[in-house]
Motif scaffolding. Structure first.
Motif, PDB file in Angstrom:
ATOM      1  N   GLY A  96       2.747   6.200   6.845  1.00 27.13           N
ATOM      2  CA  GLY A  96       3.680   5.355   6.112  1.00 27.13           C
ATOM      3  C   GLY A  96       5.111   5.500   6.595  1.00 27.13           C
TER       4      GLY A  96
ATOM      5  N   GLY B 160       6.020  -1.081   7.557  1.00 22.44           N
ATOM      6  CA  GLY B 160       5.052  -0.007   7.703  1.00 22.44           C
ATOM      7  C   GLY B 160       3.783  -0.415   8.423  1.00 22.44           C
ATOM      8  N   GLU B 161       3.587  -1.713   8.669  1.00 23.18           N
ATOM      9  CA  GLU B 161       2.413  -2.131   9.436  1.00 23.18           C
ATOM     10  C   GLU B 161       2.671  -1.898  10.924  1.00 23.18           C
ATOM     11  OE1 GLU B 161      -0.320  -5.386   7.320  1.00 23.18           O
ATOM     12  OE2 GLU B 161       1.580  -6.200   8.055  1.00 23.18           O
TER      13      GLU B 161
ATOM     14  N   ALA C  39      -1.784   4.650  10.333  1.00 26.32           N
ATOM     15  CA  ALA C  39      -1.354   4.197   9.010  1.00 26.32           C
ATOM     16  C   ALA C  39      -0.314   5.144   8.400  1.00 26.32           C
ATOM     17  CB  ALA C  39      -2.557   4.070   8.081  1.00 26.32           C
TER      18      ALA C  39
ATOM     19  N   ALA D 287      -0.495   0.440   5.111  1.00 28.33           N
ATOM     20  CA  ALA D 287      -0.857   1.106   3.860  1.00 28.33           C
ATOM     21  C   ALA D 287      -2.011   0.423   3.152  1.00 28.33           C
ATOM     22  CB  ALA D 287       0.365   1.161   2.941  1.00 28.33           C
ATOM     23  N   THR D 288      -2.159  -0.878   3.324  1.00 28.65           N
ATOM     24  CA  THR D 288      -3.236  -1.609   2.658  1.00 28.65           C
ATOM     25  C   THR D 288      -4.456  -1.781   3.547  1.00 28.65           C
ATOM     26  OG1 THR D 288      -2.285  -3.748   3.322  1.00 28.65           O
ATOM     27  CG2 THR D 288      -1.601  -2.839   1.197  1.00 28.65           C
TER      28      THR D 288
END
Length: 330
Positions: free
Chosen positions: A15, A204-205, A13, A176-177
């Motif tokens: 970022g 970012g995924e 994860a 991030a989520t």
């Protein structure tokens, strides 16, 4: 090539800055950077993250780490025995040297080889939304006949993705989520009026793994690819299939087409037309026709309709015959 910064990812994860991209094998990204098509400010290397294993899934399927190399995945005995369609698709792609570098996640995320996209001096809605799609009136022989739009008729180039779509595989991503899962059939977008977006991933995924569920008839599966030369060429059309036949009748089937759309094309209409029908070449052709009624070819790519139709019948006819040794050798 534009100058860029480089750093190694510390976690899945980790970022991304606004103009940063993930780097794994680099077999597509580095080419695009050399051409000036991709111009990231930062490369975030994920190749050292612990994502390089193929593990047994809880349901008898397999979990494939995102950085598993294509050559290793194609040679894995579990893949060769349970899902020969996947092993064959991998071996049909690129060259041995590239398969030794290319990764599972990167293969899924490779970008179209449309000549207008690959040339940053040409107008292309993937480069600059609103600049147009010169392929529609220009060179489109190897471009989409299904799911295209006025804005884009690019095709997704992956062989592996077609097999994974047929196998109901699911992509695991982290960002991030948090974590989420996406069916391979829903990972890639049709172009619509936003052709610059290839997938549903948010910036970012990171793809961390691909889950391939158990399929009782997965060992009776195959991939077939038609191309302009015998090796190191992208498909003009391809078919991934798995077939379950009893007493000459199709009990179940999985079917996907490649090189015909902006994403691997799962042939749900053809599958529905086949279930409960005789396992005959006539049924196979009729099912392909049902799927391909949605095709909207342009001047120079209508040949793909008959190509995919005949590939479908050939693959399914072979799978409906006497069982052959599993392990990807057919």
């Amino acid at each position: 090539m534009k100058t860029f910064d480089y750093r190694a990812a510390a976690a899945t994860a980790d970022g991304l800055e606004p103009n940063a991209v993930f780097l794994a094998g680099g077999t597509n990204l580095v080419d695009l950077m050399k051409l000036g098509v991709a111009t990231p400010d930062v490369l975030v290397d994920v190749s050292r993250l612990p994502l390089g294993d193929v593990a047994e899934g809880p349901d008898g399927g397999l979990r494939i780490g995102a950085t598993v190399r294509n050559s290793d995945l194609a040679a894995d005995p579990r893949v060769r025995d349970r899902y020969p369609v996947l092993s064959q698709a991998l071996l049909a792609g690129a060259s041995g040297q590239l398969r030794n570098m290319a990764t599972t996640g990167g293969n899924l995320l490779q970008r179209t080889r449309c000549r207008y996209f690959m040339d940053p001096t040409m107008p292309c809605n993937k480069h600059e939304p609103g600049s147009g799609c010169p392929a529609r009136a220009g060179d489109h022989r190897n471009l989409a006949i299904l799911g295209g739009s006025e804005a884009c008729i690019a095709t997704h180039p992956s062989d592996m993705a077609v097999a994974l779509a047929a196998l109901d595989a699911v992509v695991r991503v982290d960002g991030a989520t948090g974590e989420r899962t996406i069916p391979v059939t829903e990972l890639h977008r049709l172009p619509g009026d936003q052709p610059e977006r290839d997938t549903v991933l948010e910036h970012g995924e990171l793809i961390t793994a691909v889950d391939v569920p158990a399929l009782p008839f997965g060992a009776r599966s195959a991939y077939r690819k038609a191309r302009d030369r015998a090796s190191y060429a992208f498909a003009a059309g391809s078919v991934a299939a798995a077939l379950d036949v009893a007493d000459g009748v199709v009990r179940d089937v999985r079917l996907a087409f490649g090189a015909v759309a902006h994403r691997p094309w799962r042939a749900f209409t053809a599958e529905e037309a086949l279930r409960g029908r005789p396992a005959t070449p006539e049924s196979f052709l009729a099912a392909a026709d049902a799927e391909l009624r949605a095709a909207r070819p342009l001047r120079d790519n209508a040949y793909k309709i008959s190509l995919v139709r005949n590939l479908t019948a050939a693959v399914l006819t072979r799978l409906s015959g006497p069982a052959e040794p599993v392990g990807g050798h057919r």
